[in-house]
Design a protein around this motif. Structure first.
Motif, PDB file in Angstrom:
ATOM      1  N   UNK A  10      23.436  11.836  -0.989  1.00  0.00           N
ATOM      2  CA  UNK A  10      24.416  12.603  -1.758  1.00  0.00           C
ATOM      3  C   UNK A  10      24.319  14.046  -1.277  1.00  0.00           C
ATOM      4  N   UNK A  11      25.433  14.750  -1.270  1.00  0.00           N
ATOM      5  CA  UNK A  11      25.425  16.106  -0.703  1.00  0.00           C
ATOM      6  C   UNK A  11      26.510  16.965  -1.320  1.00  0.00           C
ATOM      7  N   UNK A  12      26.435  18.257  -1.047  1.00  0.00           N
ATOM      8  CA  UNK A  12      27.414  19.206  -1.556  1.00  0.00           C
ATOM      9  C   UNK A  12      28.769  18.967  -0.883  1.00  0.00           C
ATOM     10  N   UNK A  13      29.818  19.448  -1.516  1.00  0.00           N
ATOM     11  CA  UNK A  13      31.170  19.319  -0.981  1.00  0.00           C
ATOM     12  C   UNK A  13      31.259  20.014   0.382  1.00  0.00           C
ATOM     13  N   UNK A  14      31.801  19.314   1.368  1.00  0.00           N
ATOM     14  CA  UNK A  14      31.952  19.867   2.707  1.00  0.00           C
ATOM     15  C   UNK A  14      30.808  19.533   3.639  1.00  0.00           C
ATOM     16  N   UNK A  15      29.694  19.032   3.088  1.00  0.00           N
ATOM     17  CA  UNK A  15      28.506  18.749   3.908  1.00  0.00           C
ATOM     18  C   UNK A  15      28.571  17.350   4.526  1.00  0.00           C
ATOM     19  N   UNK A  16      29.322  16.454   3.914  1.00  0.00           N
ATOM     20  CA  UNK A  16      29.382  15.077   4.425  1.00  0.00           C
ATOM     21  C   UNK A  16      29.842  15.035   5.879  1.00  0.00           C
ATOM     22  N   UNK A  17      30.903  15.752   6.190  1.00  0.00           N
ATOM     23  CA  UNK A  17      31.415  15.736   7.562  1.00  0.00           C
ATOM     24  C   UNK A  17      30.351  16.200   8.548  1.00  0.00           C
ATOM     25  N   UNK A  18      29.590  17.211   8.145  1.00  0.00           N
ATOM     26  CA  UNK A  18      28.538  17.727   9.020  1.00  0.00           C
ATOM     27  C   UNK A  18      27.431  16.702   9.219  1.00  0.00           C
ATOM     28  N   UNK A  19      27.051  16.032   8.142  1.00  0.00           N
ATOM     29  CA  UNK A  19      26.001  15.012   8.233  1.00  0.00           C
ATOM     30  C   UNK A  19      26.439  13.860   9.138  1.00  0.00           C
ATOM     31  N   UNK A  20      27.671  13.422   8.969  1.00  0.00           N
ATOM     32  CA  UNK A  20      28.171  12.269   9.714  1.00  0.00           C
ATOM     33  C   UNK A  20      28.255  12.538  11.212  1.00  0.00           C
ATOM     34  N   UNK A  21      28.355  13.820  11.586  1.00  0.00           N
ATOM     35  CA  UNK A  21      28.486  14.152  13.010  1.00  0.00           C
ATOM     36  C   UNK A  21      27.226  14.781  13.609  1.00  0.00           C
ATOM     37  N   UNK A  22      26.172  14.909  12.787  1.00  0.00           N
ATOM     38  CA  UNK A  22      24.945  15.562  13.246  1.00  0.00           C
ATOM     39  C   UNK A  22      24.020  14.561  13.947  1.00  0.00           C
ATOM     40  N   UNK A  23      23.527  14.934  15.109  1.00  0.00           N
ATOM     41  CA  UNK A  23      22.650  14.062  15.890  1.00  0.00           C
ATOM     42  C   UNK A  23      21.387  13.689  15.132  1.00  0.00           C
ATOM     43  N   UNK A  24      20.906  14.580  14.270  1.00  0.00           N
ATOM     44  CA  UNK A  24      19.673  14.326  13.529  1.00  0.00           C
ATOM     45  C   UNK A  24      19.810  13.189  12.528  1.00  0.00           C
TER      46      UNK A  24
ATOM     47  N   UNK B  59      20.389   7.096  10.782  1.00  0.00           N
ATOM     48  CA  UNK B  59      20.038   6.764   9.400  1.00  0.00           C
ATOM     49  C   UNK B  59      20.964   5.673   8.858  1.00  0.00           C
ATOM     50  N   UNK B  60      20.390   4.779   8.053  1.00  0.00           N
ATOM     51  CA  UNK B  60      21.179   3.693   7.473  1.00  0.00           C
ATOM     52  C   UNK B  60      22.330   4.224   6.623  1.00  0.00           C
ATOM     53  N   UNK B  61      22.068   5.284   5.869  1.00  0.00           N
ATOM     54  CA  UNK B  61      23.106   5.847   5.001  1.00  0.00           C
ATOM     55  C   UNK B  61      24.315   6.308   5.813  1.00  0.00           C
ATOM     56  N   UNK B  62      24.046   6.857   6.996  1.00  0.00           N
ATOM     57  CA  UNK B  62      25.135   7.323   7.863  1.00  0.00           C
ATOM     58  C   UNK B  62      25.833   6.144   8.522  1.00  0.00           C
ATOM     59  N   UNK B  63      25.049   5.228   9.068  1.00  0.00           N
ATOM     60  CA  UNK B  63      25.638   4.073   9.760  1.00  0.00           C
ATOM     61  C   UNK B  63      26.441   3.188   8.803  1.00  0.00           C
ATOM     62  N   UNK B  64      25.983   3.103   7.557  1.00  0.00           N
ATOM     63  CA  UNK B  64      26.672   2.266   6.563  1.00  0.00           C
ATOM     64  C   UNK B  64      27.692   3.045   5.744  1.00  0.00           C
ATOM     65  N   UNK B  65      27.886   4.313   6.099  1.00  0.00           N
ATOM     66  CA  UNK B  65      28.842   5.189   5.417  1.00  0.00           C
ATOM     67  C   UNK B  65      28.547   5.290   3.919  1.00  0.00           C
ATOM     68  N   UNK B  66      27.269   5.483   3.622  1.00  0.00           N
ATOM     69  CA  UNK B  66      26.829   5.643   2.241  1.00  0.00           C
ATOM     70  C   UNK B  66      26.454   7.110   1.986  1.00  0.00           C
ATOM     71  N   UNK B  67      27.345   8.006   2.362  1.00  0.00           N
ATOM     72  CA  UNK B  67      27.157   9.439   2.141  1.00  0.00           C
ATOM     73  C   UNK B  67      28.250   9.899   1.182  1.00  0.00           C
ATOM     74  N   UNK B  68      27.857  10.509   0.085  1.00  0.00           N
ATOM     75  CA  UNK B  68      28.807  10.852  -0.974  1.00  0.00           C
ATOM     76  C   UNK B  68      28.630  12.306  -1.415  1.00  0.00           C
ATOM     77  N   UNK B  69      29.737  12.925  -1.733  1.00  0.00           N
ATOM     78  CA  UNK B  69      29.700  14.334  -2.118  1.00  0.00           C
ATOM     79  C   UNK B  69      29.699  14.525  -3.638  1.00  0.00           C
TER      80      UNK B  69
END
Length: 421
Positions: free
Chosen positions: A240-254, A258-268
């Protein structure tokens, strides 16, 4: 959490000590109230609130009517018509002076220079420290309510409100099924930014994961570096993350492995809402639970829709007895169905999601009067969309979680949807 360090912090925060006057008459015992070096001889009639978290508590405890000015961050619906004294980083002390408040509520997010200037002008400035756990939360509620309602009545009100809030957390926790002993522990975290600033267990918001029966993998992280390592090692199921941070997480190499990223389980979840300590905590916990346990969400929404429909029938029957009421009903319930979106059983959207279907949802909400969408119709389900959807849910008798489930969407696009107003 059994953490001695936090209990010590509560003791240090003992500036929040309430002193009752020694009188036999209970009404006379209400004031004066002494707190944090200030003495209140009577109930404050005017409040300036520079903390959106304190504003959340004032609203929860029934003292919103006393707020006569606020910062821009205090954007709760109940305060929509209250004038602003500026954003947190540009507070106008002159505007505060112009309304001559009985008390100014602040917290540690308010710039030091503003606090110094207010103290120099001899205002009753109460700098409220956010609670780190349930015990401190009760102390915080009691202290704020004592100022606003008196040593006895106010303090009792604050105690009851805090207890009610904590009981609601327990009730939500009880709806979650126990894990099978062979099931892996569900893991999650909340990130304020892409660099790893996270919600930890020494903050009340970080402990909400415990009520969701989820392990906060960043519970003990003290720095962003620790957080990055904790996330990498634990590989959380949900982020879970702040508004606007999801896009950054989804495109960040770091984060790409992660399973949350690969499974698109990132929520704002808006960080303001996440950090507040009033009823917003219930909204946040509800969102976390219904995101992680979607079967609970669908059950709740189905029950809500049934309740809404049965309520609608009884209301219509009653209103048929009155010609005037009947005409009012026609105005609010005669809505044409919109068939522009094909809704499937597995369709659901929440904050941070991107999908072409969201354009249809935003347009429908706008057509029904929920939200202006001044930035235009987009495929992004952001804070503005969630707020509009919550307003639709409130008007139509649904759980106000801002989450667009298939059941809620079917109602939104049907002729049974109630328009705003």
């Amino acid at each position: 959490m059994n953490n001695i360090k936090r209990l010590m912090a509560a003791a240090i925060a003992g500036v929040l000590i309430i002193s009752a006057a020694a009188c036999s008459d209970s009404s006379a015992n209400e004031y004066p109230v002494k707190i944090a070096g200030h003495t209140f001889d009577a109930k404050p009639e005017s409040v300036v609130c520079l903390s959106d978290s304190v504003a959340d508590i004032l609203i929860a405890c029934g003292y919103a009517d006393a707020i006569i000015a606020k910062t821009d961050e205090c954007d709760q619906e109940e305060l929509d018509n209250i004038p602003s004294v500026g954003a947190r980083d540009s507070i106008s002390v002159q505007k505060i002076a112009s309304v001559s408040p009985d008390v100014v509520f602040t917290d540690r997010t308010v710039p030091e220079e503003v606090l110094e200037e207010l103290n120099e002008d001899d205002y009753n400035v109460l700098n409220m420290i956010k609670a780190h756990d349930s015990k401190e939360l009760s102390i915080l509620y009691e202290s704020i309510s004592a100022v606003m309602g008196g040593n006895e009545t106010g303090r009792e009100n604050g105690e009851k409100k805090a207890s009610s809030l904590l009981q609601s957390f327990d009730a939500m926790e009880r709806t979650i099924p126990d894990r099978d002993e062979n099931e892996a522990q569900i893991t999650a975290c909340y990130l304020y930014d892409v660099d790893g600033t996270a919600a930890t267990d020494d903050a009340m918001c970080g402990q909400l994961f415990n009520y969701a029966k989820v392990l906060n993998v960043c519970a003990a992280s003290e720095t962003s570096l620790n957080t990055s390592e904790a996330i990498k090692l634990s590989n959380p199921n949900y982020i879970f993350c702040d508004v606007g941070v999801k896009k950054q997480i989804m495109s960040d190499e770091r984060y790409k492995n992660l399973d949350a990223v690969k499974n698109k389980k990132v929520y704002e979840i808006d960080a303001k809402t996440f950090d507040r300590q009033g009823d917003s905590m219930t909204e946040v916990l509800s969102f976390i639970i219904q995101t992680i346990y979607p079967e609970l969400k669908s059950q709740t929404n189905e029950e809500s829709i049934e309740t809404s429909e049965s309520s609608e029938v009884s209301e219509t029957s009653a209103k048929e007895e009155s010609k005037n009421e009947s005409s009012k009903t026609e105005k609010t319930t005669k809505v044409k169905a919109d068939n522009s979106l094909e809704i499937t059983d597995d369709m659901e959207f929440g904050q941070g999601d991107e999908n072409e279907a969201i354009k249809n949802i935003q347009q429908r909400l706008k057509d029904l009067g929920y939200g202006k969408f001044e930035d235009g119709i987009t495929d992004y389900f952001g804070e503005q969309t969630a707020k509009a959807f919550k307003a639709f849910q409130k008007k139509n008798g649904l759980d106000q979680d801002g989450y667009a489930s298939a059941e809620a969407l079917r109602l939104l696009f049907s002729d049974k949807a109630k328009a705003a107003g």
